[in-house]
Structures are given as C-alpha cells and as structure tokens.
Design a protein around this motif. Sequence first.
Motif, mmCIF file in Angstrom:
data_model
loop_
_atom_site.group_PDB
_atom_site.id
_atom_site.type_symbol
_atom_site.label_atom_id
_atom_site.label_comp_id
_atom_site.label_asym_id
_atom_site.label_seq_id
_atom_site.Cartn_x
_atom_site.Cartn_y
_atom_site.Cartn_z
ATOM 1 N N LYS A 206 47.468 39.001 49.769
ATOM 2 C CA LYS A 206 47.179 38.354 48.620
ATOM 3 C C LYS A 206 47.035 38.830 47.895
ATOM 4 C CE LYS A 206 46.817 34.560 51.895
ATOM 5 N NZ LYS A 206 47.839 33.616 51.771
ATOM 6 N N SER A 207 48.134 37.974 46.689
ATOM 7 C CA SER A 207 47.798 39.213 45.014
ATOM 8 C C SER A 207 47.480 38.355 44.406
ATOM 9 C CB SER A 207 48.966 40.002 44.532
ATOM 10 O OG SER A 207 49.683 40.496 45.553
ATOM 11 N N ASN A 208 46.658 38.244 42.704
ATOM 12 C CA ASN A 208 46.442 37.406 41.920
ATOM 13 C C ASN A 208 45.262 36.637 42.453
ATOM 14 O OD1 ASN A 208 48.110 38.863 40.053
ATOM 15 N ND2 ASN A 208 49.591 37.914 40.554
ATOM 16 N N LEU A 209 44.175 36.861 42.917
ATOM 17 C CA LEU A 209 43.646 35.843 43.541
ATOM 18 C C LEU A 209 42.517 36.007 42.903
ATOM 19 C CD1 LEU A 209 43.190 36.504 47.513
ATOM 20 C CD2 LEU A 209 44.498 34.562 45.615
ATOM 21 N N PRO A 210 41.952 34.478 42.226
ATOM 22 C CA PRO A 210 40.312 34.820 41.765
ATOM 23 C C PRO A 210 39.527 35.322 42.231
ATOM 24 C CG PRO A 210 40.882 32.710 41.842
ATOM 25 C CD PRO A 210 41.950 33.030 42.420
ATOM 26 N N PHE A 211 38.378 35.713 42.093
ATOM 27 C CA PHE A 211 37.577 37.153 42.778
ATOM 28 C C PHE A 211 37.277 36.717 43.780
ATOM 29 C CE2 PHE A 211 33.847 40.008 43.771
ATOM 30 C CZ PHE A 211 34.651 41.274 44.001
ATOM 31 N N ASP A 212 36.168 34.870 43.800
ATOM 32 C CA ASP A 212 35.595 34.333 44.521
ATOM 33 C C ASP A 212 36.717 33.671 46.050
ATOM 34 O OD1 ASP A 212 37.073 33.000 43.119
ATOM 35 O OD2 ASP A 212 35.354 30.991 43.737
ATOM 36 N N VAL A 213 38.093 33.389 45.331
ATOM 37 C CA VAL A 213 38.685 33.298 46.662
ATOM 38 C C VAL A 213 39.034 34.328 46.880
ATOM 39 C CG1 VAL A 213 41.200 32.483 46.971
ATOM 40 C CG2 VAL A 213 39.342 31.288 45.282
#
Length: 270
Positions: A206-213
């Motif tokens: 997974k890439s470019n995710l919001p930190f909480d996600v």
Amino acid sequence: MINDYRKRYGLPAVSLSRSLCYVAITHVKDLFINNPDKSPCNFHSWSDQGTWKPFCYPRDENKKNSVWDKPKELTRYPGKGYEIIYWENNPASIDSIMSFWKSESYFNGFLLNRGKWLDKKWKAIGIAIYENYASVWFGEAVDPEGSVVVCGSEQKAQIADTHSVVRKKLKEDKAAEVAVTEKNGGSKFSSDSLGVKQGYYYIIVKSNLPFDVAEKTVKTLAGQGYPNAKILEKDGKARVSVYESSDRIDVMAKLKEVKRKFRDAWMLKL
C-alpha cells in the motif's frame, strides 16, 4: 508533454487511460524487478513472475499470439495496445525520455502518427516511469474504465492537501521518537512504524496512505499472517511494507508469493 508536442503539429490530444496506465506501470515494474528483456527477448517482453502470460518478444509474436494483446489480458481495455519503451543506466528523467523519443524517427512516429502509424488514431494513452524504465502504451479504442485524476486538477489538489496532513503527522511522530530516546538516556526508540533500514529491500503493498489508515492497515495485515508489516516514511509518503531483507533475491522470491494476494505489490530499495 506528449499532448503539447502533438498540439504543435496540429494533432488532437490523447486521453489518459486508466487501463493503459495500469498496463504500463505493471510492465516497467516487471522489467526492472524480473528482467525479462534478456537476449533473445527485448524490452517488450514479459516475465513468468506475474499473473500474466509470459512473452518473449519478438520470438513469441505471431498472428494468433501478440504482445499487443496485453491490455485485453490485464484489463477491460477492448483493443490492442502499442508500446514504446525507454531505458537508461540511471533512474529515468522525463526530459531525457522525451528528448530521446523525439530524436528517434521510430518513436517520434508514435508520438506524431507518422510513418507506420500514420493511419492510426490514438484514443487512449497510458504512461509509467519506474526506476530505469519508462513505458507509453497507445490505443485506438476508448477506455471503458472512465476518467483519470490528472496533475493540476482540483482532485489532485485535494490529494496534495491529504499528503500535507500525512507529512505533518510523520514529523510529529519523529519528534516523539527523539523525545523518547532522550528520556531513555539516548537508547534507540523501537517503532514498527518508523524502523526503516538503509540498504534493505521492502515489499510494498500500500502506498500514499493517510497515517491513521496506514496504522489500521498494519494491524489488519498482522492478523492476516504478516507479523512484520510496518509503515515506511520516505519523502513525506506513508507506505506499508509486509516483508524486508538485505537480500534482493530473497525479497524477489517473497514478492512472487505476496503478489498472489496483493497484485500491485512491488519492491522498494532504501
């Protein structure tokens, strides 16, 4: 840049294709990671390390079996796709790629519908750059997958805003790491979210995710048999890794296994 170049010669713009972009990024990653372009096979070849049929071009090319059918094999794209490839010893730069393609008549023919491609009417285009490789796929059929987010659009601006929030969160967490280290008398703070090792290879799912996600994703993956899942931060981006090693061959073997569940998984070297 391609459409600007075409406009100078009175040619219509070509629509960015979600399907052909997927084919392009899949191919350049395959070329970089699995190296199917070994003699007698050239850059248009595909390895036996993916969910696609392996193909050695031009050896396997014939009337019934064509490498240009890859878009139909991998996506819902209804027509053939025609590809041009770029490679150099160093990570590819956009300016170098365009300059090279413009200077070579064969590649320039693709860009401007000249020579062999004079009668073709491009309706879709897919573009990808990965490490040393760049790929562009052209198609005469309209992509049924719909529109793509284009750089500079309002949607892209919203994504950029999200990334700024991620960067802020990552900086805050790094500051917290330093504080804990100082509190512990200088001992290193251990964190699965920030334990990045230079010179290691990572399998990214997974890439470019919001930190909480990203944090929730790591917890979910741990319960799915990936106990070493972690968040990597590099250049302000949050990525999720499920495996790491300093041995490239080991990671490549593991990548093949991971791709059975995560088709878009790829290898990152730090």
